[in-house]
Every structure is written in C-alpha cells, then in structure tokens.
Design a protein around this motif. Structure first.
Motif, short mmCIF file in Angstrom:
data_model
loop_
_atom_site.label_atom_id
_atom_site.label_comp_id
_atom_site.label_asym_id
_atom_site.label_seq_id
_atom_site.Cartn_x
_atom_site.Cartn_y
_atom_site.Cartn_z
N TRP A 3 13.67 21.96 -33.87
CA TRP A 3 14.36 21.09 -34.82
C TRP A 3 15.81 20.89 -34.39
O TRP A 3 16.44 21.76 -33.79
CB TRP A 3 14.32 21.69 -36.23
CG TRP A 3 12.97 22.25 -36.57
CD1 TRP A 3 12.69 23.52 -36.97
CD2 TRP A 3 11.71 21.58 -36.51
NE1 TRP A 3 11.35 23.68 -37.17
CE2 TRP A 3 10.72 22.51 -36.89
CE3 TRP A 3 11.33 20.29 -36.17
CZ2 TRP A 3 9.37 22.18 -36.95
CZ3 TRP A 3 9.98 19.96 -36.21
CH2 TRP A 3 9.02 20.89 -36.60
N LEU A 163 22.05 15.88 -33.84
CA LEU A 163 21.09 14.88 -34.30
C LEU A 163 20.97 13.75 -33.28
O LEU A 163 19.85 13.30 -32.98
CB LEU A 163 21.53 14.32 -35.66
CG LEU A 163 20.64 13.22 -36.24
CD1 LEU A 163 19.23 13.73 -36.48
CD2 LEU A 163 21.23 12.66 -37.53
N LEU A 167 17.54 12.63 -31.52
CA LEU A 167 17.03 11.27 -31.64
C LEU A 167 16.87 10.62 -30.28
O LEU A 167 15.92 9.85 -30.07
CB LEU A 167 17.99 10.43 -32.50
CG LEU A 167 17.70 10.37 -33.99
CD1 LEU A 167 18.79 9.60 -34.72
CD2 LEU A 167 16.34 9.76 -34.27
N ARG A 170 13.52 11.05 -28.87
CA ARG A 170 12.36 10.53 -29.61
C ARG A 170 11.77 9.27 -28.99
O ARG A 170 10.67 8.86 -29.33
CB ARG A 170 12.74 10.23 -31.07
CG ARG A 170 13.24 11.43 -31.86
CD ARG A 170 12.14 12.46 -32.03
NE ARG A 170 11.18 12.08 -33.06
CZ ARG A 170 10.02 12.69 -33.25
NH1 ARG A 170 9.66 13.68 -32.46
NH2 ARG A 170 9.21 12.30 -34.21
N LEU A 228 19.94 4.21 -37.60
CA LEU A 228 18.87 5.20 -37.47
C LEU A 228 19.42 6.62 -37.63
O LEU A 228 18.77 7.48 -38.24
CB LEU A 228 18.18 5.06 -36.11
CG LEU A 228 17.22 3.89 -35.95
CD1 LEU A 228 16.73 3.81 -34.52
CD2 LEU A 228 16.04 4.00 -36.92
N GLU A 229 20.61 6.86 -37.11
CA GLU A 229 21.23 8.18 -37.28
C GLU A 229 21.48 8.47 -38.76
O GLU A 229 21.20 9.58 -39.24
CB GLU A 229 22.55 8.24 -36.51
CG GLU A 229 22.37 8.29 -35.01
CD GLU A 229 23.68 8.05 -34.27
OE1 GLU A 229 24.76 8.05 -34.94
OE2 GLU A 229 23.65 7.86 -33.04
N HIS A 232 18.05 9.27 -40.48
CA HIS A 232 17.57 10.61 -40.17
C HIS A 232 18.46 11.69 -40.78
O HIS A 232 17.98 12.75 -41.18
CB HIS A 232 17.46 10.80 -38.65
CG HIS A 232 16.24 10.17 -38.06
ND1 HIS A 232 16.17 8.84 -37.77
CD2 HIS A 232 15.03 10.69 -37.71
CE1 HIS A 232 14.98 8.56 -37.26
NE2 HIS A 232 14.27 9.67 -37.22
N TYR A 235 17.47 11.96 -44.36
CA TYR A 235 16.19 12.67 -44.42
C TYR A 235 16.39 14.17 -44.25
O TYR A 235 15.82 14.98 -45.00
CB TYR A 235 15.24 12.11 -43.36
CG TYR A 235 13.83 12.64 -43.46
CD1 TYR A 235 12.90 12.04 -44.30
CD2 TYR A 235 13.43 13.75 -42.72
CE1 TYR A 235 11.61 12.53 -44.41
CE2 TYR A 235 12.13 14.25 -42.82
CZ TYR A 235 11.23 13.63 -43.66
OH TYR A 235 9.95 14.12 -43.78
N ASP A 236 17.21 14.56 -43.27
CA ASP A 236 17.53 15.98 -43.08
C ASP A 236 18.09 16.59 -44.36
O ASP A 236 17.72 17.71 -44.75
CB ASP A 236 18.55 16.14 -41.95
CG ASP A 236 17.93 16.08 -40.57
OD1 ASP A 236 16.70 15.99 -40.47
OD2 ASP A 236 18.70 16.13 -39.58
N LEU A 274 9.83 7.45 -39.15
CA LEU A 274 11.21 6.94 -39.26
C LEU A 274 11.55 6.17 -37.99
O LEU A 274 12.56 6.42 -37.34
CB LEU A 274 12.18 8.09 -39.49
CG LEU A 274 11.98 8.90 -40.78
CD1 LEU A 274 12.97 10.05 -40.87
CD2 LEU A 274 12.09 8.00 -42.02
N GLU A 276 9.16 5.84 -35.42
CA GLU A 276 8.14 6.15 -34.44
C GLU A 276 6.98 5.16 -34.56
O GLU A 276 6.65 4.71 -35.65
CB GLU A 276 7.62 7.58 -34.63
CG GLU A 276 8.65 8.66 -34.42
CD GLU A 276 9.42 9.02 -35.69
OE1 GLU A 276 10.13 10.04 -35.68
OE2 GLU A 276 9.29 8.27 -36.69
#
Length: 298
Positions: A3, A163, A167, A170, A228-229, A232, A235-236, A274, A276
């Motif tokens: 993670w 992060l 990312l 990904r 996108l950052e 995410h 979300y974190d 997110l 993908e």
C-alpha cells in the motif's frame, strides 16, 4: 508493503491475528445482491436478486432453503442486530429479515457515515446482557463514491509523493480517461466533485432552472493527473475513517469483555475502480470490482 500509505493500521493489526483470504471474490459488484449472498450463502441467481432496484420492487422473503444467517442465529438464541449506512440496504428490501433489531439512515437521508452507524451499533451492544451470545452486522459506506471524508482526514491524507509514486505504477492512461469521460456529468459529479462548477445537461438546456455553463457534448471537466491524485487521496482518507471505526468497535468489545470469545469478520461487498480498466466505480464484474478483502478472526 503493497500500500502507498498507512490507511489501515487497525485492520493491519487485526489481519496479523486473523485468517486472511488473499483471493476472495464477491459474487457480483453490486451492493444489495452481494450482501444477500453474504447473508444467505446463495449466489444471486439462487436468492433471486441481481440488482439494487429489484429489491425495492420485490423484497427478499426468507423461506425454507433460503434463510439468512440472522434467521438461523435468532432461532438459536442469539441476540441479533443489523446496522447499515445506506438506503440501498434499508428494511423495505427485506435484507433485515431475522434480525431482532435493524437500523439504517432516516428516510430523508440516503446514507450516513461510519461513525454514526457504529455509534448506533455500540448503543445496541451496550444495552444487552454481556453473557448472551450476539450476532452484530455493521455496514459502512464511506469508501463508496462520492468520497467526502472528514476535513481532518482529508488533510492527513492529502496527495503526497508516496501516493504519486504508487499511482505512477498503476498504468492509468490519463489522456484516454479524459477523452472517455470528460463529457459524463455523472462521473464528474461522483468522482471529481464537479457539481458546484457545472450543471447537468438536460433537455431544454436547463437544470433546476439554471442555465448550462457548457453546451452539451462539450467537455464539462478535465481529468488530469492532479485530479486523479485528489480522488485517490479522498479514497485513502475514507478508508482510514473506516479503519478507525473498526478499531473503535474492537476496543468496545475488549472493554465489554467479549473480544476473547467473539468471531470477528471483515469483508466488502465489492471493490472500486478509480480509473483502472478505463472505468470508474463498480457494477461491472471486472477483477478490480469483485476482488474484496476478507479477514476472519476466530
């Protein structure tokens, strides 16, 4: 560590004393059918529900061969309580069948935060005799879109180098995501929080009496690396909120003297894309949407 950031210290600690299923899969990536499978042990085509809306039109009804865990444990003398955070699982769907107590958001509020739901569950737990066996189901919603964490959590998990590095691995194609979704108001509203900047396209060019700021078919927002950052990061922060509530529940069980002889299970009804597979959200049975965490501490 796999993670990027330490979003789940309490769950990580729980995992170290649990059976951890590294390849656990939901039967489908939709909330109500997946939860009905958890409660009945039946696949969606067997318990009869393959959509959220179908549960409102035709609620689940227990019957021989399709009873819920709550039905069985109530009959066995357990005190049973269910506490949910979304109207998708409210009592009219039938999923509360067999529970002696079942509690969800009020009618005028479709969802509630994990701290609200856990607080209600802890009140129920404290009101019962410590010696009586119990079955407690708690459902939380924070990691579901739109991700709107508390301000303190959002600040704690603001975008950072860790992060960005994660990312970067990904393989998300930002340009293709922007091209695919920049005219989709629903994606912009639910994942990029654009509703305050633009109004939803509608027939006649108006929504709630306000003129559109952009013509239909034109980009309503931009998906870029920074956006996108932020997604995410939110979300974190929401995952961290859930982790804190798992810890609060565990601490309450320890203080009550119940932890040593309580089976504690943590799982999810589906995953979340997110970006993908050029996808946002869930509902499609992609790998990222059906792979779920599953911990069992006996």
């Amino acid at each position: 560590r796999r993670w990027a950031r330490a979003t789940s210290p309490r769950l990580d600690a729980l995992a170290r004393e649990s059976v951890v299923f590294e390849r656990a899969f939901a039967p489908m990536a939709t909330t109500f059918p997946s939860h009905m499978t958890m409660m009945t042990g039946l696949y969606p085509h067997q318990h009869g529900h393959t959509s959220n809306r179908g549960a409102v039109r035709s609620p689940y009804e227990p019957a021989a061969g399709r009873l819920t865990l709550a039905n069985a444990l109530t009959a066995a003398g357990y005190r049973t309580g269910g506490f949910v955070s979304s109207a998708v699982l409210n009592e009219r769907t039938g999923i509360g069948a067999g529970f002696q107590s079942y509690d969800g958001p009020p009618p005028n509020k479709p969802t509630r935060t994990s701290d609200e739901t856990v607080a209600r569950a802890l009140e129920w737990l404290a009101a019962g005799p410590a010696e009586q066996p119990f079955f407690l189901w708690i459902h939380v919603w924070d990691a579901h879109e739109p991700n709107t964490p508390r301000a303190d959590m959002q600040a704690r998990f603001a975008p950072d180098d860790a992060l960005r590095q994660w990312l970067g691995g990904r393989g998300l194609d930002v340009a293709r995501l922007d091209q695919a979704f920049n005219t989709d108001f629903s994606i912009g509203e639910r994942f990029f929080l654009i509703s305050e900047q633009v109004q939803e396209p509608a027939k006649g060019g108006r929504r709630a009496g306000k003129p559109l700021k952009m013509a239909p078919g034109k980009p309503l927002f931009t998906i870029d690396a920074a956006g996108l950052e932020r997604l995410h990061a939110r979300y974190d922060a929401c995952v961290a909120q859930i982790d804190g509530e798992v810890g609060r529940l565990q601490d309450a069980l320890v203080a009550r003297g119940s932890w040593a002889n309580t089976a504690f299970l943590f799982c999810a009804d589906h995953g979340q894309a997110l970006g993908e597979n050029e996808h946002f959200g869930h509902g499609s049975n992609l790998q990222i949407n059906v792979a779920v965490p599953l911990l069992m501490r006996f």
